[in-house]
Design an enzyme around this catalytic site. Structure first.
Site, short mmCIF file in Angstrom:
data_model
loop_
_atom_site.label_atom_id
_atom_site.label_comp_id
_atom_site.label_asym_id
_atom_site.label_seq_id
_atom_site.Cartn_x
_atom_site.Cartn_y
_atom_site.Cartn_z
N ASN A 12 0.80 -1.15 -0.10
CA ASN A 12 0.07 0.08 0.03
C ASN A 12 1.00 1.42 0.11
OD1 ASN A 12 -2.00 2.00 0.55
ND2 ASN A 12 -2.25 1.31 2.62
N LYS A 14 0.03 4.45 -0.27
CA LYS A 14 -0.67 5.48 0.41
C LYS A 14 -0.48 6.65 -0.72
CE LYS A 14 0.33 3.37 4.90
NZ LYS A 14 0.09 3.73 6.20
N HIS A 104 -9.56 0.92 5.16
CA HIS A 104 -8.08 1.09 5.62
C HIS A 104 -8.36 1.98 6.95
CE1 HIS A 104 -4.03 2.50 6.43
NE2 HIS A 104 -3.43 1.24 5.75
N GLU A 106 -6.89 4.26 7.92
CA GLU A 106 -6.77 5.79 7.70
C GLU A 106 -7.96 6.51 7.03
OE1 GLU A 106 -2.81 5.39 5.44
OE2 GLU A 106 -2.02 4.97 7.46
N GLU A 173 -5.18 -5.38 10.52
CA GLU A 173 -4.35 -4.26 10.68
C GLU A 173 -4.67 -3.60 12.08
OE1 GLU A 173 -2.27 -2.97 6.98
OE2 GLU A 173 -4.10 -1.84 7.13
N GLY A 179 2.59 1.86 10.97
CA GLY A 179 3.47 3.03 10.84
C GLY A 179 4.19 3.24 12.27
N SER A 219 3.55 -2.43 10.39
CA SER A 219 4.97 -2.58 10.57
C SER A 219 5.68 -3.77 10.23
CB SER A 219 5.20 -2.15 12.16
OG SER A 219 4.88 -0.83 12.45
C1 PEP Z 1 -0.66 0.20 6.17
O1 PEP Z 1 -0.95 1.20 6.24
O2 PEP Z 1 -1.60 -0.73 5.64
C2 PEP Z 1 0.52 -0.45 6.85
C3 PEP Z 1 0.53 -1.65 7.05
O3 PEP Z 1 1.40 0.40 7.18
P1 PEP Z 1 2.85 0.00 7.69
O4 PEP Z 1 3.46 -1.00 7.23
O5 PEP Z 1 3.68 1.41 7.42
O6 PEP Z 1 2.80 -0.25 9.29
#
Ligand code: PEP
Length: 260
Positions: A12, A14, A104, A106, A173, A179, A219
């Site tokens: 992803n 973003k 997601h 966000e 998630e 993040g 992460s």
């Molecule tokens: C995400 O935004 O879907 C995500 C998993 O981000 P990160 O891997 O940076 O934690």
């Protein structure tokens, strides 16, 4: 990871990379995986660029016959009409997209996407023959208040309510892991992914629950993917930050080389 569910590593991006950067990045990623003899039949790889990159990505992937899949980071719940700024599932399908991310954290946090909106977007993606990757996950305060799986399971039930068995992907998630550099442990992730599979079995029956892929996201890095992928209910990863680094993402895609 079960043998009959093809693992999926999804990147992803973003709001990163304009279409020129996307072309250069995707070309290098595909070459890196090719040089490393990556077997896409064994592990599928998908990228999720911003909407404005998708036409360029389609031209590149189709023109150079890369095996990468791709999709949108969101979709409208509507098919067409006076919805300024929204993107129809039919437009994504016309650009050769296979997948779309839905719900997601966000989107839920910054765009006030409720469970009802998420559900409507799941329906819209299915209407246009796109495979929804339904994102669910608890915040830190949800975790303290309700424990690890209550919120993600409730979000999944709401996203699928009234929807009959279809080809979908679920991404667990935890919001506190996105993040932050603080991934869930493999045991924590497995516990919730197992609970999500049980909820899916209750909704659709054992066979679809057994064949549906459940990803972990939050992460994920080259150093923790192998342990996550050893868990029986984790079938891949949704990768944010690390998907913007070619060697890190390629190494995550090639987790089978470092699963022991
Ligand atoms: C995400 O935004 O879907 C995500 C998993 O981000 P990160 O891997 O940076 O934690």
């Amino acid at each position: 990871m079960a043998v009959d569910r093809r693992p999926l590593i999804a990147g992803n991006w973003k709001m990163n990379f304009d279409h020129l950067q996307a072309i250069a990045f995707t070309q290098k990623l595909a070459w890196t995986l090719r040089d490393a003899n990556h077997d896409y039949a064994t592990t599928e790889v998908a990228i999720f660029p911003p909407f404005t990159d998708l036409r360029s990505i389609q031209n590149l992937i189709e023109g150079d016959k890369f095996d990468l899949a791709y999709g949108g980071q969101d979709v409208s719940s509507h098919d067409a009409g006076a919805y300024t700024g929204e993107v129809s599932g039919s437009f994504l399908k016309a650009l050769g997209a296979s997948y779309v991310l839905i719900g997601h954290s966000e989107r839920r946090q910054y765009h006030a996407e409720t469970d009802e909106i998420v559900r409507a977007k799941v329906e819209a993606s299915l209407r246009h023959d796109l495979i929804p990757i339904i994102c669910v996950g608890e915040t830190e305060s949800d975790l303290e208040q309700f424990g690890p799986s209550a919120v993600p399971v409730a979000q999944l039930r709401a996203a699928l309510s009234g929807i009959a068995e279809k080809d979908i992907v679920i991404a667990y998630e935890p919001v506190w892991a996105i993040g932050t550099g603080k991934a869930a442990t493999d045991e924590q992730a497995e516990q919730v992914c197992g609970a999500l599979r049980t909820a899916l079995a209750e909704a659709w029956g054992m066979a679809p629950a057994e064949s549906t892929r459940i990803l972990y996201g939050g992460s994920v890095k080259a150093t923790n993917i192998a342990a996550l992928m050893r868990q029986p209910n984790i079938d891949g990863a949704l990768v944010g930050g690390a998907s913007l680094d070619i060697s890190e993402f390629a190494s995550i895609c090639r987790f089978l080389k470092h699963v022991v």
